[in-house]
Design a protein around this motif. Structure first.
Motif, PDB file in Angstrom:
ATOM      1  N   GLU A 184       1.701  30.312   2.341  1.00  0.00           N
ATOM      2  CA  GLU A 184       0.369  29.995   2.832  1.00  0.00           C
ATOM      3  C   GLU A 184      -0.647  30.998   2.299  1.00  0.00           C
ATOM      4  O   GLU A 184      -0.308  32.105   1.893  1.00  0.00           O
ATOM      5  N   GLY A 185      -1.910  30.591   2.314  1.00  0.00           N
ATOM      6  CA  GLY A 185      -2.988  31.494   1.930  1.00  0.00           C
ATOM      7  C   GLY A 185      -3.285  31.553   0.452  1.00  0.00           C
ATOM      8  O   GLY A 185      -4.037  32.430   0.008  1.00  0.00           O
ATOM      9  N   LEU A 186      -2.732  30.636  -0.346  1.00  0.00           N
ATOM     10  CA  LEU A 186      -3.046  30.616  -1.773  1.00  0.00           C
ATOM     11  C   LEU A 186      -4.463  30.094  -1.979  1.00  0.00           C
ATOM     12  O   LEU A 186      -4.968  29.309  -1.176  1.00  0.00           O
ATOM     13  N   PRO A 187      -5.122  30.530  -3.063  1.00  0.00           N
ATOM     14  CA  PRO A 187      -6.517  30.128  -3.276  1.00  0.00           C
ATOM     15  C   PRO A 187      -6.649  28.631  -3.501  1.00  0.00           C
ATOM     16  O   PRO A 187      -5.771  27.986  -4.066  1.00  0.00           O
ATOM     17  N   GLU A 188      -7.766  28.089  -3.032  1.00  0.00           N
ATOM     18  CA  GLU A 188      -8.109  26.695  -3.268  1.00  0.00           C
ATOM     19  C   GLU A 188      -9.572  26.626  -3.699  1.00  0.00           C
ATOM     20  O   GLU A 188     -10.449  27.126  -2.971  1.00  0.00           O
ATOM     21  N   PRO A 189      -9.895  26.018  -4.842  1.00  0.00           N
ATOM     22  CA  PRO A 189      -8.928  25.490  -5.821  1.00  0.00           C
ATOM     23  C   PRO A 189      -8.242  26.628  -6.578  1.00  0.00           C
ATOM     24  O   PRO A 189      -8.678  27.775  -6.509  1.00  0.00           O
ATOM     25  N   ALA A 190      -7.180  26.289  -7.269  1.00  0.00           N
ATOM     26  CA  ALA A 190      -6.414  27.296  -8.002  1.00  0.00           C
ATOM     27  C   ALA A 190      -6.004  26.741  -9.356  1.00  0.00           C
ATOM     28  O   ALA A 190      -5.904  25.530  -9.546  1.00  0.00           O
ATOM     29  N   ALA A 191      -5.791  27.649 -10.300  1.00  0.00           N
ATOM     30  CA  ALA A 191      -5.257  27.265 -11.610  1.00  0.00           C
ATOM     31  C   ALA A 191      -3.743  27.448 -11.568  1.00  0.00           C
ATOM     32  O   ALA A 191      -3.255  28.517 -11.214  1.00  0.00           O
ATOM     33  N   VAL A 192      -3.019  26.399 -11.902  1.00  0.00           N
ATOM     34  CA  VAL A 192      -1.559  26.427 -11.838  1.00  0.00           C
ATOM     35  C   VAL A 192      -0.997  26.125 -13.221  1.00  0.00           C
ATOM     36  O   VAL A 192      -1.432  25.182 -13.886  1.00  0.00           O
ATOM     37  N   GLY A 193      -0.048  26.917 -13.645  1.00  0.00           N
ATOM     38  CA  GLY A 193       0.588  26.672 -14.935  1.00  0.00           C
ATOM     39  C   GLY A 193       2.055  27.034 -14.881  1.00  0.00           C
ATOM     40  O   GLY A 193       2.490  27.811 -14.029  1.00  0.00           O
ATOM     41  N   ALA A 194       2.828  26.435 -15.760  1.00  0.00           N
ATOM     42  CA  ALA A 194       4.268  26.716 -15.809  1.00  0.00           C
ATOM     43  C   ALA A 194       4.744  26.644 -17.247  1.00  0.00           C
ATOM     44  O   ALA A 194       4.197  25.904 -18.068  1.00  0.00           O
ATOM     45  N   LEU A 222      -4.934  31.820 -17.021  1.00  0.00           N
ATOM     46  CA  LEU A 222      -3.484  31.691 -17.024  1.00  0.00           C
ATOM     47  C   LEU A 222      -2.920  32.220 -18.334  1.00  0.00           C
ATOM     48  O   LEU A 222      -3.416  31.903 -19.417  1.00  0.00           O
ATOM     49  N   ALA A 223      -1.885  33.024 -18.238  1.00  0.00           N
ATOM     50  CA  ALA A 223      -1.223  33.564 -19.428  1.00  0.00           C
ATOM     51  C   ALA A 223       0.269  33.385 -19.246  1.00  0.00           C
ATOM     52  O   ALA A 223       0.905  34.122 -18.498  1.00  0.00           O
ATOM     53  N   LEU A 224       0.821  32.384 -19.901  1.00  0.00           N
ATOM     54  CA  LEU A 224       2.235  32.069 -19.734  1.00  0.00           C
ATOM     55  C   LEU A 224       3.016  32.465 -20.974  1.00  0.00           C
ATOM     56  O   LEU A 224       2.477  32.516 -22.075  1.00  0.00           O
ATOM     57  N   PHE A 225       4.286  32.734 -20.777  1.00  0.00           N
ATOM     58  CA  PHE A 225       5.171  32.939 -21.917  1.00  0.00           C
ATOM     59  C   PHE A 225       6.401  32.080 -21.709  1.00  0.00           C
ATOM     60  O   PHE A 225       6.794  31.794 -20.584  1.00  0.00           O
ATOM     61  N   ALA A 226       6.987  31.630 -22.813  1.00  0.00           N
ATOM     62  CA  ALA A 226       8.206  30.822 -22.710  1.00  0.00           C
ATOM     63  C   ALA A 226       9.362  31.737 -22.363  1.00  0.00           C
ATOM     64  O   ALA A 226       9.626  32.707 -23.065  1.00  0.00           O
ATOM     65  N   PRO A 227      10.074  31.472 -21.268  1.00  0.00           N
ATOM     66  CA  PRO A 227      11.183  32.349 -20.899  1.00  0.00           C
ATOM     67  C   PRO A 227      12.304  32.288 -21.922  1.00  0.00           C
ATOM     68  O   PRO A 227      12.586  31.249 -22.503  1.00  0.00           O
ATOM     69  N   GLY A 228      12.930  33.420 -22.147  1.00  0.00           N
ATOM     70  CA  GLY A 228      14.045  33.468 -23.080  1.00  0.00           C
ATOM     71  C   GLY A 228      15.358  33.453 -22.325  1.00  0.00           C
ATOM     72  O   GLY A 228      15.465  32.882 -21.252  1.00  0.00           O
ATOM     73  N   GLU A 229      16.361  34.110 -22.862  1.00  0.00           N
ATOM     74  CA  GLU A 229      17.673  34.090 -22.223  1.00  0.00           C
ATOM     75  C   GLU A 229      17.731  34.989 -20.994  1.00  0.00           C
ATOM     76  O   GLU A 229      18.636  34.882 -20.194  1.00  0.00           O
ATOM     77  N   THR A 230      16.776  35.887 -20.841  1.00  0.00           N
ATOM     78  CA  THR A 230      16.680  36.704 -19.644  1.00  0.00           C
ATOM     79  C   THR A 230      15.229  36.711 -19.197  1.00  0.00           C
ATOM     80  O   THR A 230      14.322  36.418 -19.973  1.00  0.00           O
ATOM     81  N   LEU A 231      14.974  37.056 -17.942  1.00  0.00           N
ATOM     82  CA  LEU A 231      13.604  37.151 -17.481  1.00  0.00           C
ATOM     83  C   LEU A 231      12.890  38.291 -18.198  1.00  0.00           C
ATOM     84  O   LEU A 231      13.454  39.348 -18.431  1.00  0.00           O
ATOM     85  N   GLU A 232      11.642  38.049 -18.538  1.00  0.00           N
ATOM     86  CA  GLU A 232      10.857  39.049 -19.253  1.00  0.00           C
ATOM     87  C   GLU A 232      10.671  40.287 -18.384  1.00  0.00           C
ATOM     88  O   GLU A 232      10.249  40.198 -17.231  1.00  0.00           O
ATOM     89  N   THR A 233      11.026  41.456 -18.910  1.00  0.00           N
ATOM     90  CA  THR A 233      10.889  42.704 -18.158  1.00  0.00           C
ATOM     91  C   THR A 233       9.999  43.718 -18.878  1.00  0.00           C
ATOM     92  O   THR A 233       9.799  44.820 -18.380  1.00  0.00           O
ATOM     93  N   ASP A 234       9.459  43.357 -20.030  1.00  0.00           N
ATOM     94  CA  ASP A 234       8.573  44.246 -20.764  1.00  0.00           C
ATOM     95  C   ASP A 234       7.281  44.419 -19.959  1.00  0.00           C
ATOM     96  O   ASP A 234       6.578  43.444 -19.702  1.00  0.00           O
TER      97      ASP A 234
END
Length: 220
Positions: free
Chosen positions: A143-153, A181-193
């Motif tokens: 709960e409490g997420l902004p409205e409206p919001a930008a959503v990306g995946a 929004l700044a997305l990256f394509a996930p690789g074989e592990t979650l990005e930790t950089d």
């Protein structure tokens, strides 16, 4: 009939509505098959059928579908959820670990998907080539997420090798109160950089979903 057990009491069977599932390979074929997780390219007819069912397959934030091919030693498939905290560190959601497992090997191949519901939560679906499967919803948005919001995946777009016991990210979703929004394509592990994760600073909410295949039933 093989047993397909879920650690979740609410897990249920489903029938796969999509065509294109090939016959189960023989034991000899399975032994030599590459272990892969591959995004599925739907036919125009399949896309139309899913659209009629209210699934927007062209929106990567709402629907992802994968084929998986393992060998004859598959005993469990588990999903995990991670939340990115304010310190830009991934925290595993200990309350969410749905999975299918059996002491007898599971079918080596099948399909899995994440589908976004009207409530903003994803549902996992698994359908093995032998005909068994289950579904389970992920937690709803806080709960409490902004409205409206930008959503990306962003989700996997290329085939990946499956290694027993190694997590494979399927999808990362982020929600902001602006359009940066700044997305990256996930690789074989979650990005930790830290420099890569810095893109998510200021986001109202960021989550990731992974799948792990096991050649033995894990101790959860």
């Amino acid at each position: 009939m093989k047993r397909l057990l879920s650690i979740l009491a609410a897990a249920c069977l489903l029938c796969c509505p999509l065509s294109g599932c090939s016959p189960a390979p023989s034991d000899d074929d399975q032994a030599g098959a590459d272990m892969r997780l591959s995004p599925v390219s739907l036919t125009e007819e399949e896309t139309k059928l899913l659209w009629l069912a209210g699934v927007d397959v062209r929106n990567s934030a709402s629907f992802t579908l994968y084929d998986y091919q393992t060998d004859g030693n598959l005993h469990a498939i588990f999903f995990s959820r991670y939340l990115l905290n304010d310190a830009l560190e991934w925290e595993k959601d200990a309350s969410f670990s749905p999975g299918a497992f059996d002491e007898t090997p599971l079918d080596a191949a099948g399909r899995l998907s994440l589908t976004l519901g009207e409530d903003g939560a994803y549902t996992f679906y698994v359908h093995a080539e032998g005909g068994l499967g289950y579904s389970h919803p992920a937690p709803q948005l806080p709960e409490g997420l902004p409205e409206p919001a930008a959503v990306g995946a962003s989700s996997q777009t290329e085939p990946l090798a499956i290694t027993y016991g190694q997590e494979i990210p399927l999808l990362i979703r982020t929600i902001r109160d602006d359009d940066s929004l700044a997305l990256f394509a996930p690789g074989e592990t979650l990005e930790t950089d830290p420099q890569q994760l810095e893109r998510f600073r200021g986001a109202a909410f960021t989550e990731a979903y992974t799948v792990t295949f096991f050649d033995q039933v894990p101790q959860i």
